[in-house]
Each structure stands twice: as C-alpha cells, then as structure tokens.
Design a protein around this motif. Structure first.
Motif, mmCIF file in Angstrom:
data_model
loop_
_atom_site.group_PDB
_atom_site.id
_atom_site.type_symbol
_atom_site.label_atom_id
_atom_site.label_comp_id
_atom_site.label_asym_id
_atom_site.label_seq_id
_atom_site.Cartn_x
_atom_site.Cartn_y
_atom_site.Cartn_z
ATOM 1 N N GLY A 23 0.808 -1.212 0.000
ATOM 2 C CA GLY A 23 0.000 0.000 0.000
ATOM 3 C C GLY A 23 0.840 1.260 0.000
ATOM 4 N N LEU A 24 1.919 1.257 0.761
ATOM 5 C CA LEU A 24 2.792 2.426 0.795
ATOM 6 C C LEU A 24 3.508 2.627 -0.540
ATOM 7 N N ALA A 25 3.929 1.525 -1.179
ATOM 8 C CA ALA A 25 4.572 1.643 -2.490
ATOM 9 C C ALA A 25 3.608 2.215 -3.522
ATOM 10 N N THR A 26 2.343 1.777 -3.468
ATOM 11 C CA THR A 26 1.326 2.327 -4.362
ATOM 12 C C THR A 26 1.164 3.823 -4.114
ATOM 13 N N SER A 27 1.092 4.207 -2.856
ATOM 14 C CA SER A 27 0.918 5.613 -2.506
ATOM 15 C C SER A 27 2.103 6.450 -2.988
ATOM 16 N N TRP A 28 3.315 5.891 -2.917
ATOM 17 C CA TRP A 28 4.492 6.647 -3.349
ATOM 18 C C TRP A 28 4.347 7.096 -4.801
ATOM 19 N N PHE A 29 3.914 6.179 -5.676
ATOM 20 C CA PHE A 29 3.747 6.536 -7.083
ATOM 21 C C PHE A 29 2.594 7.512 -7.279
ATOM 22 N N LEU A 30 1.524 7.345 -6.514
ATOM 23 C CA LEU A 30 0.388 8.255 -6.646
ATOM 24 C C LEU A 30 0.752 9.654 -6.148
ATOM 25 N N VAL A 31 1.526 9.737 -5.068
ATOM 26 C CA VAL A 31 2.011 11.033 -4.601
ATOM 27 C C VAL A 31 2.910 11.656 -5.660
ATOM 28 N N ARG A 32 3.803 10.861 -6.229
ATOM 29 C CA ARG A 32 4.699 11.381 -7.271
ATOM 30 C C ARG A 32 3.925 11.964 -8.436
ATOM 31 N N ASP A 33 2.832 11.297 -8.803
ATOM 32 C CA ASP A 33 2.068 11.712 -9.977
ATOM 33 C C ASP A 33 0.962 12.707 -9.653
ATOM 34 N N GLY A 34 0.880 13.125 -8.382
ATOM 35 C CA GLY A 34 -0.108 14.121 -8.011
ATOM 36 C C GLY A 34 -1.540 13.613 -8.046
ATOM 37 N N VAL A 35 -1.746 12.336 -7.776
ATOM 38 C CA VAL A 35 -3.080 11.729 -7.817
ATOM 39 C C VAL A 35 -3.708 11.789 -6.425
ATOM 40 N N ASP A 36 -4.895 12.370 -6.340
ATOM 41 C CA ASP A 36 -5.601 12.439 -5.071
ATOM 42 C C ASP A 36 -5.991 11.034 -4.625
ATOM 43 N N HIS A 37 -5.641 10.668 -3.394
ATOM 44 C CA HIS A 37 -5.933 9.325 -2.899
ATOM 45 C C HIS A 37 -5.866 9.294 -1.386
ATOM 46 N N VAL A 38 -6.294 8.164 -0.823
ATOM 47 C CA VAL A 38 -6.190 7.931 0.604
ATOM 48 C C VAL A 38 -5.772 6.487 0.819
ATOM 49 N N VAL A 39 -4.963 6.254 1.840
ATOM 50 C CA VAL A 39 -4.547 4.906 2.225
ATOM 51 C C VAL A 39 -5.248 4.566 3.533
ATOM 52 N N LEU A 40 -6.092 3.523 3.503
ATOM 53 C CA LEU A 40 -6.833 3.108 4.690
ATOM 54 C C LEU A 40 -6.171 1.872 5.286
ATOM 55 N N GLU A 41 -5.719 1.980 6.511
ATOM 56 C CA GLU A 41 -4.992 0.901 7.182
ATOM 57 C C GLU A 41 -5.705 0.517 8.478
ATOM 58 N N ALA A 42 -6.002 -0.779 8.631
ATOM 59 C CA ALA A 42 -6.752 -1.249 9.789
ATOM 60 C C ALA A 42 -5.989 -1.059 11.095
ATOM 61 N N GLY A 43 -4.680 -1.197 11.062
ATOM 62 C CA GLY A 43 -3.863 -1.000 12.258
ATOM 63 C C GLY A 43 -2.971 0.209 12.079
ATOM 64 N N THR A 44 -1.667 -0.035 12.169
ATOM 65 C CA THR A 44 -0.687 1.002 11.874
ATOM 66 C C THR A 44 0.139 0.541 10.680
ATOM 67 N N ALA A 45 0.744 1.473 9.990
ATOM 68 C CA ALA A 45 1.493 1.148 8.776
ATOM 69 C C ALA A 45 2.564 0.093 9.066
ATOM 70 N N GLY A 46 2.526 -0.999 8.290
ATOM 71 C CA GLY A 46 3.528 -2.040 8.433
ATOM 72 C C GLY A 46 3.416 -2.870 9.690
ATOM 73 N N HIS A 47 2.263 -2.818 10.378
ATOM 74 C CA HIS A 47 2.149 -3.460 11.693
ATOM 75 C C HIS A 47 2.319 -4.975 11.633
ATOM 76 N N GLU A 48 1.995 -5.604 10.510
ATOM 77 C CA GLU A 48 2.049 -7.066 10.462
ATOM 78 C C GLU A 48 3.466 -7.602 10.651
ATOM 79 N N TRP A 49 4.469 -6.803 10.324
ATOM 80 C CA TRP A 49 5.836 -7.272 10.549
ATOM 81 C C TRP A 49 6.110 -7.468 12.034
ATOM 82 N N ALA A 50 5.461 -6.703 12.870
ATOM 83 C CA ALA A 50 5.642 -6.870 14.316
ATOM 84 C C ALA A 50 4.648 -7.855 14.896
ATOM 85 N N ASP A 51 3.462 -7.936 14.302
ATOM 86 C CA ASP A 51 2.381 -8.717 14.904
ATOM 87 C C ASP A 51 2.397 -10.192 14.544
ATOM 88 N N THR A 52 2.959 -10.559 13.402
ATOM 89 C CA THR A 52 2.860 -11.948 12.940
ATOM 90 C C THR A 52 4.219 -12.621 12.773
#
Length: 449
Positions: A23-52
């Motif tokens: 999701g963050l990689a997708t957002s990086w390209f959308l930010v670069r291209d000036g595309v209006d968007h939102v990233v909806l995350e159930a926990g915190t960004a990248g949380h699964e690396w700590a949780d699982t």
C-alpha cells in the motif's frame, strides 16, 4: 426509532486498502504523480511485521532485497539478514520520506461498485463509520488472511495446547513438554529450529516444501538467482504457468548470519521427523501420518541440488569468478516410516500449526474471484475497470510478494490506473544483484581455493 444513516461519502480519486509495503509503495507513485488518494490501514502502517513474526525471526532474503520506491536498505550489511525488529524499524522510516495520505486504525468493511461508476468503500475509523467514493481501488491486503488448521483440530485432547504459526512468539510461551510442529515450509522449518535450539523436544510433520542452499560458490543463493533473472521472470513464463503460485517457498534461514536448514541434521540431533499428517484417532490423542518422510526429504534435497546445478551452469556460461562448490551429502536416512504418534505417551503438550493461510475477500463485492476465493488478474489488473490488487505472492514474479518485487508491480498498477506512459523507474533485480552484491572478486576466489 429511526435507523442510523450512513455517513456522506468522502470523495477521492483512488482508495488504497492496506498500509503495508504494497500500500505504501502504491501511494508513493500516486504522490509522485499528483493523484488524489487515501490509504486506509486497519492497524498502523507495516504493523504485520511486528504482529505476525516471532521473536527470533529474521529475513530469509538478503538485506539488499529490501527496497521500495524511492527507499532502499542502506545499512552496513547488504548481504546480511535483518531481524524482525530491524525490519520494523526500517519500514517505519519509509512513510516520512514522502508523506502518504494515510489513515491508520481505519478498517475497511466493504468494497462495492457504485451504480454511477467507480466504487464505494465503507470503513470504520477512530471516529466511527466512514464512507469513501472513488474512481479506483487498489487492494493491498496481501494474500494471507485466515490461518489454516485441520477441521478436526478441535477434537485433539484438551491437554494439548494448539496455536497457529501466526501466533507463535517464542519457545517459552508454550507449556513444558514436547512440541509437534506441523508443516515444513519457511515458517514451520524455522519455528522447529527455534524450538530445537531452545532445547525443546520437537516432532516435525513434513509436507512437500523444497529447500535451498543458503550459500553456494561464495555467494548467497538468492543473490545468484536474482542475477540469473529469476526475480524478473513473469509467472506465465515458468513451467506450468500460473500453477507456480501454488508452490511452497523453499525453507532456509537468515538466523546467525544465514545458514541452511537441514532437517536430516536436526534428526541426528534428536528431532523426530514424520511424513504428512493425515488425521486424528477417535481418542483425540493418536495422530496418523502417511509414509512420506523419506520421499519428502529426498525431494527437498533434489531441489537443493538442482538449484546449485543451475547456479553452476550460470557461472560457467557467463565466466563468472567463483570458488568451487561443495556437494551436499545426506547426514541421516530414516530407518522406518513412522505412521503414528500418541501425543500423551510421547509427552507432547503443544501443537504449532504451520500449514498456511487462505484468502478472505468476503468484503469485496465484485466478480473477480476464482473458485478458491483468490482474485483473478493480470499483474494486478482485474476485469473490473478501476479495481486492482497488489502485494500478492506471485502476482507477477517470484518477488511480487516480497520487498524486492513490490516497486515494479506498484509502478505497473499505478501506470495502468493513471494512463502514465514512460520508461520504468524500477531497476530489474538482475541488475540490482550485480550492482549491490557483486560476485566474488578474482583474488577472493584464488584465496578460497
């Protein structure tokens, strides 16, 4: 009493569901291209690396594989293997580099096509229900949602504690006594090793997972394979095509600087090995196994040797300097095929299920799924205009579900979404391998000999 009404929809061009690396990689390209968007995350960004991931977890791919759009590992050990906590720290540094429009603690509950085109995304955030209207949606929730356990697992005697590998943390979380680990893929093999090194009595039920040499001819095998182009090869070009998506990953470890996982060596050291777990007896304590142990060990070793031979041919064909290889010789052979295990008699107090996950996209109301509940797509692009998936294992290449392949797939998906044409920004893995982790120098080869 009046029924509660849905909140008015907020409008944005793109909703990205999931704030992990995809999701963050997708957002990086959308930010670069000036595309209006939102990233909806159930926990915190990248949380699964700590949780699982368990306490002793390390990456099984070299650190130089850790790269996202505009962001790459730049530490002192590109050929080493970051621990869980180091990965969490590294990933936490990504979002501040480009400022994604990230809404954390916002769980998406449904995604549906709207009557007037586009999509409606319903979610529950910190302040309650919210609704989003978007022209496009990129689903970045990965492919590992529901832990799998056998349907008869509840019938196992209550004297035995059962957990899934997703919930495994450390040996001391389990009660004293023996532990049965079911599954010999990456998680199962590494958890079995973790328990074994902690002095626990371990029983391991093998599946059909292959294995790979950690190092071969002076270099990490996965670096050789990257240079050989395997991480750049589309799934459709592999033998069997899309069926490659069903293959189990090779077991190996990055622990203590990286090494092979040799189940035969574990057996010499006292680990008890079995074939495929088949079922449970009526008493709830006796397990039955298929007589597949020898075949599973031999098959895994055959894959190990085959990969080494492929690397050897590459070295010879391209005249790459490298020290000689060392042929693997089995250190143990099973004298019998154990077909049963009485948990009580063997003193087994715990079972760790490491037999995978199944997808759960019940919240996505769109006709893009096959009979197994997996999305059908071509490199993340579905048959429903504006609906995309990213971050899935083998979405396009072997690297698609890993840090190494995310950027190329995100660039493709966002390029399709925006209609942006132009040369690819993402450097092929084969070129990266040569540049970031080059083959051994001639002097080191001579010294090794």
């Amino acid at each position: 009493m009046t029924a509660p009404t849905s909140p008015p929809a907020r409008r944005t061009r793109v909703v990205v569901v999931g704030g992990g690396q995809a999701g963050l990689a997708t957002s990086w390209f959308l930010v670069r291209d000036g595309v209006d968007h939102v990233v909806l995350e159930a926990g915190t960004a990248g949380h699964e690396w700590a949780d699982t991931r368990w306490d002793s977890f390390t990456l099984v791919t070299p650190n130089w594989h850790c790269r996202l759009p505009g962001y790459a590992y730049d530490g002192p050990d590109p050929d080493g293997f970051m621990t869980r906590d180091q990965v969490v720290e590294w990933l936490a540094g990504y979002a501040p580099t480009f400022g994604p429009p990230l809404r954390e603690h916002t769980r998406v509950t449904s995604l549906a096509e709207s009557e007037d085109g586009g999509f409606v995304v319903e979610a529950v955030g910190p302040e309650g229900p919210e609704s989003w209207a978007a022209e496009a949606v990129v689903v970045c929730t990965g492919g590992y949602h529901l832990p799998i356990v056998p349907p008869w697992a509840p019938a196992v005697t209550r004297a035995v504690t059962q957990i899934h590998s997703a919930d495994y943390v450390a040996p001391d979380q389990l009660p004293g006594g023996g532990v049965l680990v079911v599954g010999s893929g990456q998680s199962g093999a590494q958890i079995a090793e973790d328990l074994h090194l902690a002095g626990r009595e371990v029983h391991l039920a093998l599946g059909d997972a292959p294995r790979v040499a950690r190092f071969h001819r002076g270099r990490d095998s996965m670096t050789w394979l990257a240079e050989m182009g395997l991480y750049d090869t589309a799934v459709a070009q592999y033998p069997g095509g899309a069926t490659a998506r069903e293959k189990t990953n090779h077991y190996v470890t990055g622990r203590d600087g990286g090494r092979d996982i040799d189940l035969r060596r574990f057996a010499v050291e006292g680990m008890r090995l079995y074939g495929l777990l088949e079922g449970l007896g009526a008493d709830g304590t006796r397990l039955a196994f298929r007589p597949t142990l020898r075949a599973a060990l031999d098959s895994a070793d055959d894959v190990h040797r085959s990969i080494c031979r492929d690397i050897d041919r590459w070295i010879e064909t391209h005249d790459v300097p490298a020290p000689p290889g060392v042929a693997y010789e089995p250190v143990w052979e099973p004298q019998e095929e154990p077909t049963s295990l009485d948990l009580a008699a063997a003193g087994v107090s715990s079972i760790v299920w490491a037999i995978g996950y199944r997808p759960d996209y019940r919240w996505v109301r769109a006709g893009v799924f096959d009979g197994t509940g997996r999305p059908t797509h071509t490199r993340g692009v579905t048959s429903v205009p504006g609906l995309y998936f990213l971050g899935l294992p083998w979405l396009h290449t072997w690297g698609s579900g890993r840090f190494l392949g995310i950027a190329a797939d995100a660039e493709h998906v966002t390029g399709h979404l925006t209609g942006r044409a132009g040369p690819a920004l993402t450097e092929p893995a084969s070129a990266l391998a040569r540049r970031v982790s080059p083959a051994p120098a001639a002097s080191s080869v001579a010294l090794a000999g």
